[in-house]
Design an enzyme around this catalytic site. Structure first.
Site, PDB file in Angstrom:
ATOM      1  N   THR A  13       0.796  -1.227   0.000  1.00  0.00           N
ATOM      2  CA  THR A  13       0.000   0.000   0.000  1.00  0.00           C
ATOM      3  C   THR A  13       0.831   1.281   0.000  1.00  0.00           C
ATOM      4  O   THR A  13       0.275   2.371   0.018  1.00  0.00           O
ATOM      5  CB  THR A  13      -0.936   0.005   1.221  1.00  0.00           C
ATOM      6  OG1 THR A  13      -0.159  -0.270   2.386  1.00  0.00           O
ATOM      7  CG2 THR A  13      -2.015  -1.054   1.078  1.00  0.00           C
ATOM      8  N   LEU A  15       3.125   4.417   1.227  1.00  0.00           N
ATOM      9  CA  LEU A  15       3.099   5.223   2.455  1.00  0.00           C
ATOM     10  C   LEU A  15       1.702   5.788   2.684  1.00  0.00           C
ATOM     11  O   LEU A  15       1.457   6.982   2.527  1.00  0.00           O
ATOM     12  CB  LEU A  15       4.141   6.348   2.374  1.00  0.00           C
ATOM     13  CG  LEU A  15       5.595   5.894   2.368  1.00  0.00           C
ATOM     14  CD1 LEU A  15       6.525   7.093   2.297  1.00  0.00           C
ATOM     15  CD2 LEU A  15       5.916   5.035   3.584  1.00  0.00           C
ATOM     16  N   HIS A  16       0.771   4.908   3.040  1.00  0.00           N
ATOM     17  CA  HIS A  16      -0.584   5.337   3.392  1.00  0.00           C
ATOM     18  C   HIS A  16      -0.596   5.724   4.865  1.00  0.00           C
ATOM     19  O   HIS A  16       0.454   5.861   5.493  1.00  0.00           O
ATOM     20  CB  HIS A  16      -1.598   4.231   3.064  1.00  0.00           C
ATOM     21  CG  HIS A  16      -1.416   3.002   3.889  1.00  0.00           C
ATOM     22  ND1 HIS A  16      -2.020   2.825   5.111  1.00  0.00           N
ATOM     23  CD2 HIS A  16      -0.667   1.891   3.686  1.00  0.00           C
ATOM     24  CE1 HIS A  16      -1.660   1.667   5.617  1.00  0.00           C
ATOM     25  NE2 HIS A  16      -0.834   1.076   4.770  1.00  0.00           N
ATOM     26  N   ALA A  17      -1.748   5.883   5.470  1.00  0.00           N
ATOM     27  CA  ALA A  17      -1.887   6.479   6.806  1.00  0.00           C
ATOM     28  C   ALA A  17      -1.032   5.839   7.896  1.00  0.00           C
ATOM     29  O   ALA A  17      -0.293   6.537   8.588  1.00  0.00           O
ATOM     30  CB  ALA A  17      -3.355   6.475   7.221  1.00  0.00           C
TER      31      ALA A  17
END
Length: 87
Positions: A13, A15-17
């Site tokens: 994914t 650098l998501h949340a």
């Protein structure tokens, strides 16, 4: 001196949340000036907004540039985190 390293983001994914929050928290522990550069963005990793708006996805090469009194320690910690991000 200056610390420089290149890392390929390998988690699915990018650098998501959650990874962005981990990166911002870790970066904030160091005194040095920390910058991350991709083909399309310059990221200030002490800022979660800067990380999230950069759009760093799986396969993105990130150059880490650190300048300051704890640059070596910061560099090793950031490289380790980025190489071992959870999905």
């Amino acid at each position: 001196m200056m610390f420089e390293a290149k890392v390929i983001i390998n988690n699915e994914t990018g650098l998501h949340a959650r990874p962005a929050a981990e990166l911002a928290n870790l970066s904030g522990k160091f005194q040095s000036d920390i910058r991350m550069v991709t083909d399309t963005a310059e990221i200030l990793p002490k800022s979660i907004i800067s990380i999230l708006t950069a759009g760093v996805f799986k396969g993105t090469e990130v150059k880490i540039i650190i300048n300051g009194e704890d640059e070596e320690e910061a560099g090793k910690a950031l490289v380790n985190l980025l190489n071992n991000l959870p999905d």
